[in-house]
Design a protein around this motif. Structure first.
Motif, PDB file in Angstrom:
ATOM      1  N   ASN A  41      25.393 -14.289 118.929  1.00 54.90           N
ATOM      2  CA  ASN A  41      24.921 -15.398 118.628  1.00 54.90           C
ATOM      3  C   ASN A  41      23.229 -15.171 118.836  1.00 54.90           C
ATOM      4  O   ASN A  41      22.776 -14.682 119.449  1.00 54.90           O
ATOM      5  N   LEU A  42      22.502 -15.568 117.743  1.00 55.54           N
ATOM      6  CA  LEU A  42      21.075 -15.639 117.498  1.00 55.54           C
ATOM      7  C   LEU A  42      20.367 -16.973 117.527  1.00 55.54           C
ATOM      8  O   LEU A  42      21.023 -17.902 116.639  1.00 55.54           O
ATOM      9  N   THR A  43      19.613 -17.188 118.191  1.00 56.01           N
ATOM     10  CA  THR A  43      18.845 -18.624 118.066  1.00 56.01           C
ATOM     11  C   THR A  43      17.489 -18.219 117.567  1.00 56.01           C
ATOM     12  O   THR A  43      16.648 -17.482 117.873  1.00 56.01           O
ATOM     13  N   ILE A  44      17.154 -19.219 116.508  1.00 53.70           N
ATOM     14  CA  ILE A  44      15.847 -18.924 115.734  1.00 53.70           C
ATOM     15  C   ILE A  44      15.481 -20.090 115.448  1.00 53.70           C
ATOM     16  O   ILE A  44      15.962 -21.367 115.415  1.00 53.70           O
ATOM     17  N   ALA A  45      14.032 -20.462 115.339  1.00 53.44           N
ATOM     18  CA  ALA A  45      13.318 -21.673 115.167  1.00 53.44           C
ATOM     19  C   ALA A  45      12.813 -21.749 113.717  1.00 53.44           C
ATOM     20  O   ALA A  45      12.115 -20.769 113.262  1.00 53.44           O
ATOM     21  N   LEU A  46      13.208 -22.719 113.278  1.00 52.63           N
ATOM     22  CA  LEU A  46      13.022 -23.003 111.597  1.00 52.63           C
ATOM     23  C   LEU A  46      12.500 -24.546 111.318  1.00 52.63           C
ATOM     24  O   LEU A  46      13.124 -25.371 112.157  1.00 52.63           O
ATOM     25  N   ASP A  47      11.825 -24.694 110.416  1.00 56.06           N
ATOM     26  CA  ASP A  47      11.499 -25.853 109.948  1.00 56.06           C
ATOM     27  C   ASP A  47      12.498 -26.947 109.762  1.00 56.06           C
ATOM     28  O   ASP A  47      13.410 -26.316 108.821  1.00 56.06           O
ATOM     29  N   GLU A  48      12.608 -28.023 109.929  1.00 53.64           N
ATOM     30  CA  GLU A  48      13.717 -29.026 109.651  1.00 53.64           C
ATOM     31  C   GLU A  48      14.014 -28.967 108.167  1.00 53.64           C
ATOM     32  O   GLU A  48      15.041 -29.091 107.758  1.00 53.64           O
ATOM     33  N   ALA A  49      12.913 -29.216 107.416  1.00 58.28           N
ATOM     34  CA  ALA A  49      12.998 -29.314 105.958  1.00 58.28           C
ATOM     35  C   ALA A  49      13.563 -27.972 105.346  1.00 58.28           C
ATOM     36  O   ALA A  49      14.507 -28.057 104.371  1.00 58.28           O
ATOM     37  N   VAL A  50      13.182 -26.927 105.733  1.00 62.96           N
ATOM     38  CA  VAL A  50      13.915 -25.531 105.479  1.00 62.96           C
ATOM     39  C   VAL A  50      15.267 -25.407 105.633  1.00 62.96           C
ATOM     40  O   VAL A  50      15.977 -25.232 104.667  1.00 62.96           O
ATOM     41  N   VAL A  51      15.761 -25.942 106.693  1.00 60.07           N
ATOM     42  CA  VAL A  51      17.098 -25.871 107.299  1.00 60.07           C
ATOM     43  C   VAL A  51      17.738 -26.876 106.422  1.00 60.07           C
ATOM     44  O   VAL A  51      18.984 -26.441 105.775  1.00 60.07           O
ATOM     45  N   ARG A  52      17.180 -28.093 106.006  1.00 65.14           N
ATOM     46  CA  ARG A  52      18.148 -29.134 105.120  1.00 65.14           C
ATOM     47  C   ARG A  52      18.255 -28.742 103.696  1.00 65.14           C
ATOM     48  O   ARG A  52      19.293 -28.550 103.306  1.00 65.14           O
ATOM     49  N   GLN A  53      17.180 -27.879 103.179  1.00 62.26           N
ATOM     50  CA  GLN A  53      17.306 -27.337 101.859  1.00 62.26           C
ATOM     51  C   GLN A  53      18.397 -26.202 101.861  1.00 62.26           C
ATOM     52  O   GLN A  53      18.833 -26.064 100.870  1.00 62.26           O
ATOM     53  N   ARG A 100      21.824 -26.056  99.502  1.00 63.62           N
ATOM     54  CA  ARG A 100      22.080 -24.733  98.544  1.00 63.62           C
ATOM     55  C   ARG A 100      23.353 -24.259  99.227  1.00 63.62           C
ATOM     56  O   ARG A 100      24.158 -23.810  98.344  1.00 63.62           O
ATOM     57  N   ALA A 101      23.438 -23.897 100.316  1.00 63.38           N
ATOM     58  CA  ALA A 101      24.686 -23.304 100.790  1.00 63.38           C
ATOM     59  C   ALA A 101      26.079 -23.929 100.514  1.00 63.38           C
ATOM     60  O   ALA A 101      26.929 -23.557 100.046  1.00 63.38           O
ATOM     61  N   ILE A 102      25.949 -25.461 100.415  1.00 62.86           N
ATOM     62  CA  ILE A 102      27.067 -26.056 100.435  1.00 62.86           C
ATOM     63  C   ILE A 102      27.330 -26.172  98.627  1.00 62.86           C
ATOM     64  O   ILE A 102      28.545 -25.897  98.308  1.00 62.86           O
ATOM     65  N   GLN A 103      26.111 -26.074  97.890  1.00 62.95           N
ATOM     66  CA  GLN A 103      26.239 -25.801  96.452  1.00 62.95           C
ATOM     67  C   GLN A 103      27.043 -24.560  96.098  1.00 62.95           C
ATOM     68  O   GLN A 103      27.682 -24.402  95.067  1.00 62.95           O
ATOM     69  N   GLU A 104      26.737 -23.566  96.939  1.00 65.75           N
ATOM     70  CA  GLU A 104      27.315 -22.238  96.858  1.00 65.75           C
ATOM     71  C   GLU A 104      28.395 -22.064  97.286  1.00 65.75           C
ATOM     72  O   GLU A 104      29.093 -20.956  97.263  1.00 65.75           O
ATOM     73  N   GLY A 105      29.200 -22.965  98.040  1.00 68.11           N
ATOM     74  CA  GLY A 105      30.467 -22.700  98.799  1.00 68.11           C
ATOM     75  C   GLY A 105      30.295 -21.786  99.959  1.00 68.11           C
ATOM     76  O   GLY A 105      31.361 -21.203 100.284  1.00 68.11           O
ATOM     77  N   THR A 106      29.343 -21.822 100.714  1.00 73.88           N
ATOM     78  CA  THR A 106      29.134 -21.209 101.786  1.00 73.88           C
ATOM     79  C   THR A 106      28.543 -21.796 103.063  1.00 73.88           C
ATOM     80  O   THR A 106      28.367 -22.938 102.905  1.00 73.88           O
ATOM     81  N   SER A 107      27.959 -21.016 104.103  1.00 76.80           N
ATOM     82  CA  SER A 107      27.348 -21.730 105.044  1.00 76.80           C
ATOM     83  C   SER A 107      25.979 -21.017 105.162  1.00 76.80           C
ATOM     84  O   SER A 107      25.840 -19.890 104.860  1.00 76.80           O
ATOM     85  N   VAL A 163      22.645 -16.056 106.362  1.00 83.73           N
ATOM     86  CA  VAL A 163      21.766 -15.508 107.254  1.00 83.73           C
ATOM     87  C   VAL A 163      22.560 -14.120 107.580  1.00 83.73           C
ATOM     88  O   VAL A 163      21.658 -13.000 107.613  1.00 83.73           O
ATOM     89  N   ARG A 164      23.672 -14.159 108.034  1.00 84.07           N
ATOM     90  CA  ARG A 164      24.384 -12.968 108.502  1.00 84.07           C
ATOM     91  C   ARG A 164      24.370 -11.798 107.262  1.00 84.07           C
ATOM     92  O   ARG A 164      24.280 -10.869 107.265  1.00 84.07           O
ATOM     93  N   GLU A 165      24.557 -12.387 105.893  1.00 89.62           N
ATOM     94  CA  GLU A 165      24.431 -11.739 104.746  1.00 89.62           C
ATOM     95  C   GLU A 165      23.127 -10.852 104.723  1.00 89.62           C
ATOM     96  O   GLU A 165      23.086  -9.914 104.299  1.00 89.62           O
ATOM     97  N   PHE A 166      22.016 -11.765 104.840  1.00 88.67           N
ATOM     98  CA  PHE A 166      20.735 -11.213 104.824  1.00 88.67           C
ATOM     99  C   PHE A 166      20.412 -10.046 105.748  1.00 88.67           C
ATOM    100  O   PHE A 166      19.754  -9.101 105.434  1.00 88.67           O
ATOM    101  N   LEU A 167      20.669 -10.596 107.079  1.00 89.42           N
ATOM    102  CA  LEU A 167      20.465  -9.651 108.310  1.00 89.42           C
ATOM    103  C   LEU A 167      21.256  -8.382 107.856  1.00 89.42           C
ATOM    104  O   LEU A 167      20.597  -7.134 108.047  1.00 89.42           O
ATOM    105  N   THR A 168      22.470  -8.447 107.413  1.00 94.03           N
ATOM    106  CA  THR A 168      23.111  -7.196 107.208  1.00 94.03           C
ATOM    107  C   THR A 168      22.535  -6.325 106.461  1.00 94.03           C
ATOM    108  O   THR A 168      22.485  -5.095 106.278  1.00 94.03           O
ATOM    109  N   GLU A 169      22.152  -6.862 105.108  1.00 98.21           N
ATOM    110  CA  GLU A 169      21.411  -6.176 103.959  1.00 98.21           C
ATOM    111  C   GLU A 169      20.020  -5.541 104.412  1.00 98.21           C
ATOM    112  O   GLU A 169      19.805  -4.657 104.168  1.00 98.21           O
ATOM    113  N   TYR A 170      19.515  -6.354 105.305  1.00 98.51           N
ATOM    114  CA  TYR A 170      17.891  -6.100 105.887  1.00 98.51           C
ATOM    115  C   TYR A 170      18.222  -4.767 106.641  1.00 98.51           C
ATOM    116  O   TYR A 170      17.409  -3.823 106.729  1.00 98.51           O
TER     117      TYR A 170
END
Length: 80
Positions: free
Chosen positions: A3-15, A19-26, A31-38
């Motif tokens: 598990n990873l804990t990060i601090a993000l702006d509430e508006a960013v998390v909401r958006q 978007r994740a719901i619209q794309e059928g993901t979470s 984040v897991r996909e991005f970090l793996t790629e990174y």
């Protein structure tokens, strides 16, 4: 899985959730996909560089004595 804990702006998390719901993901999956790629990007870049150098070493396009400026620019002039 860790598990990873990060601090993000509430508006960013909401958006991101919307978007994740619209794309059928979470958001977690994105984040897991991005970090793996990174994390793997440098390995892929290094492998590509090594493949390029290997291809250059195996190439038959070498001139005796090496390249010089005149040989590089000595080509027929194309007239139309």
């Amino acid at each position: 899985m860790t598990n990873l804990t990060i601090a993000l702006d509430e508006a960013v998390v909401r958006q991101a959730r919307i978007r994740a719901i619209q794309e059928g993901t979470s958001v977690s999956a994105k984040v897991r996909e991005f970090l793996t790629e990174y994390a793997q990007a440098q390995s892929r870049q290094q492998a590509a560089g090594e493949a390029f150098l290997a291809a250059a070493r195996a190439s038959n396009s070498r001139l005796e004595g090496g390249w010089d400026r005149e040989a590089l620019y000595d080509r027929p002039y194309r007239q139309e």
